[in-house]
Enzyme design. Structure first.
Site, PDB file in Angstrom:
ATOM      1  N   HIS A 105      -7.717  -1.745   0.700  1.00 23.97           N
ATOM      2  CA  HIS A 105      -7.758  -1.164  -0.243  1.00 23.97           C
ATOM      3  C   HIS A 105      -8.129  -2.363  -1.684  1.00 23.97           C
ATOM      4  CE1 HIS A 105      -3.807  -2.631  -0.435  1.00 23.97           C
ATOM      5  NE2 HIS A 105      -3.553  -2.385  -1.843  1.00 23.97           N
ATOM      6  N   ASP A 107      -6.708  -2.586  -5.696  1.00 16.55           N
ATOM      7  CA  ASP A 107      -5.538  -1.858  -6.284  1.00 16.55           C
ATOM      8  C   ASP A 107      -5.916  -0.842  -7.244  1.00 16.55           C
ATOM      9  OD1 ASP A 107      -3.632  -3.270  -4.755  1.00 16.55           O
ATOM     10  OD2 ASP A 107      -3.638  -4.781  -6.347  1.00 16.55           O
ATOM     11  N   HIS A 256      -7.819  -6.219   0.244  1.00 20.41           N
ATOM     12  CA  HIS A 256      -6.810  -6.657   0.667  1.00 20.41           C
ATOM     13  C   HIS A 256      -6.173  -5.843   1.502  1.00 20.41           C
ATOM     14  CE1 HIS A 256      -4.973  -5.241  -3.147  1.00 20.41           C
ATOM     15  NE2 HIS A 256      -3.977  -5.416  -2.412  1.00 20.41           N
ATOM     16  N   ARG A 272       5.510  -8.421  -7.795  1.00 10.24           N
ATOM     17  CA  ARG A 272       4.018  -8.249  -8.068  1.00 10.24           C
ATOM     18  C   ARG A 272       3.793  -7.683  -9.604  1.00 10.24           C
ATOM     19  NH1 ARG A 272       1.600  -3.652  -4.602  1.00 10.24           N
ATOM     20  NH2 ARG A 272       2.491  -2.156  -5.992  1.00 10.24           N
TER      21      ARG A 272
HETATM   22  C1  SIN Z   1      -0.146  -4.949  -2.016  1.00 10.02           C
HETATM   23  O1  SIN Z   1      -1.162  -4.348  -1.617  1.00 10.02           O
HETATM   24  O2  SIN Z   1      -0.009  -5.014  -3.384  1.00 10.02           O
HETATM   25  C2  SIN Z   1       0.756  -5.622  -1.209  1.00 10.02           C
HETATM   26  C3  SIN Z   1       0.043  -7.017  -0.669  1.00 10.02           C
HETATM   27  C4  SIN Z   1       1.264  -7.756   0.208  1.00 10.02           C
HETATM   28  O3  SIN Z   1       2.597  -7.399   0.029  1.00 10.02           O
HETATM   29  O4  SIN Z   1       1.055  -8.482   0.638  1.00 10.02           O
END
Ligand code: SIN
Length: 281
Positions: A105, A107, A256, A272
């Site tokens: 995806h 974000d 990612h 995050r």
């Molecule tokens: C995410 O998609 O924000 C999580 C990525 C991760 O935890 O590696």
């Protein structure tokens, strides 16, 4: 020590060396970091010891903070800008969002102004027999766009896709009010990077639920073909985390996914932050 930029050897990603993110960064150093970020799509810094406010301050250097829906449920006390991503539970309650982003995806692509980028600070990384688990994979949507056959490029030129928040399966299903606050939006299938001018494919299997002007069946086939093209092995950098890593990715250039190859008692804990972006064009 002077700043060094070491490309990963994959088609995206670079390590930045010689920077201590717990200290204020001069404008020249920051400009070098921002250039590397725009150019490589993913940058990371090893061995960083930063507090939540220092992570927020560094994120703010790239623009306004974007509040992610999950911050309402899992943020760091005193730092509402930080979402806790974790499989850890305390007193039977999850301390963060678990299994976040396990499918490919970009974000918050379901919003009208998807974020410029996202930053993770690795605090605990699962180890099995000394081997780190819970890697994150990144695919270059810019390289994928460069490699499109001309006929396909012409077919999608100027087209927009429909992005629906309800398309993606989430480990923690969104509430009715979150769904109501995120109605479907439309974005160009080929985006232009706002800082580099690079063309990037902006299509993912789950989030894209249609293409304007195409019948559903034709749209589904095209979405699957484009989304699978983005994540070809030759477009990918896989990051193996170490505690203390601070890594950030660009949500236009890169898609990612988090590899979910661990579970309790192996603990993973990330902080995050997300930086605000522009309307895709
Ligand atoms: C995410 O998609 O924000 C999580 C990525 C991760 O935890 O590696």
């Amino acid at each position: 020590m002077s700043i060094g930029i070491v490309p990963t050897g994959a088609p995206l990603g670079a390590e930045i060396r010689g920077v201590d993110l717990s200290q204020p960064l001069g404008d020249n150093v920051f400009a070098t970091i921002e250039r590397a970020y725009n150019e490589h799509g993913v940058i990371f810094f090893r061995d960083q010891h930063i507090t939540p406010p220092q992570q927020v301050a560094f994120t703010r250097r790239f623009g306004d903070i974007e509040f992610n829906i999950f911050a309402e449920r899992w943020s760091v006390p005193g730092s509402p800008e930080i979402v806790v991503v974790s499989n850890i539970a305390e007193d039977g309650k999850p301390i963060g969002i678990k299994r976040a982003g396990e499918n490919w995806h970009s974000d918050m692509c379901y919003t009208a102004r998807p974020p410029r980028g996202t930053m993770l600070h690795a605090i605990e990384i699962p180890l099995l027999h000394g081997m780190p688990l819970g890697d994150t994979e990144f695919a270059s949507a810019a390289l994928a766009c460069d490699e499109l056959p001309e006929a396909l490029r012409q077919r999608i030129e100027g087209r927009t896709a429909i992005f629906d928040f309800k398309g993606r399966k989430r480990a923690f299903p969104p509430s009715a009010s979150e769904i109501e606050r995120n109605p479907p939006v439309r974005h160009p299938i080929v985006r232009t990077h706002p800082h580099t001018g690079r063309k990037c494919l902006y299509v993912m299997r789950d989030d894209c639920t249609g293409i304007e002007g195409l019948e559903q069946e034709e749209a589904d086939i095209l979405i699957a073909a484009l989304a699978d093209h983005v994540i070809k092995p030759s477009h990918i950098y896989r990051h193996q985390w170490r505690p203390g890593d601070v890594l950030m990715w660009d949500n236009c250039t890169v898609q990612h996914r988090a590899i979910q190859d661990y579970d309790m008692p192996l603990r993973r804990l990330m902080h995050r932050t997300t930086m605000g972006g522009a309307v895709p064009n």
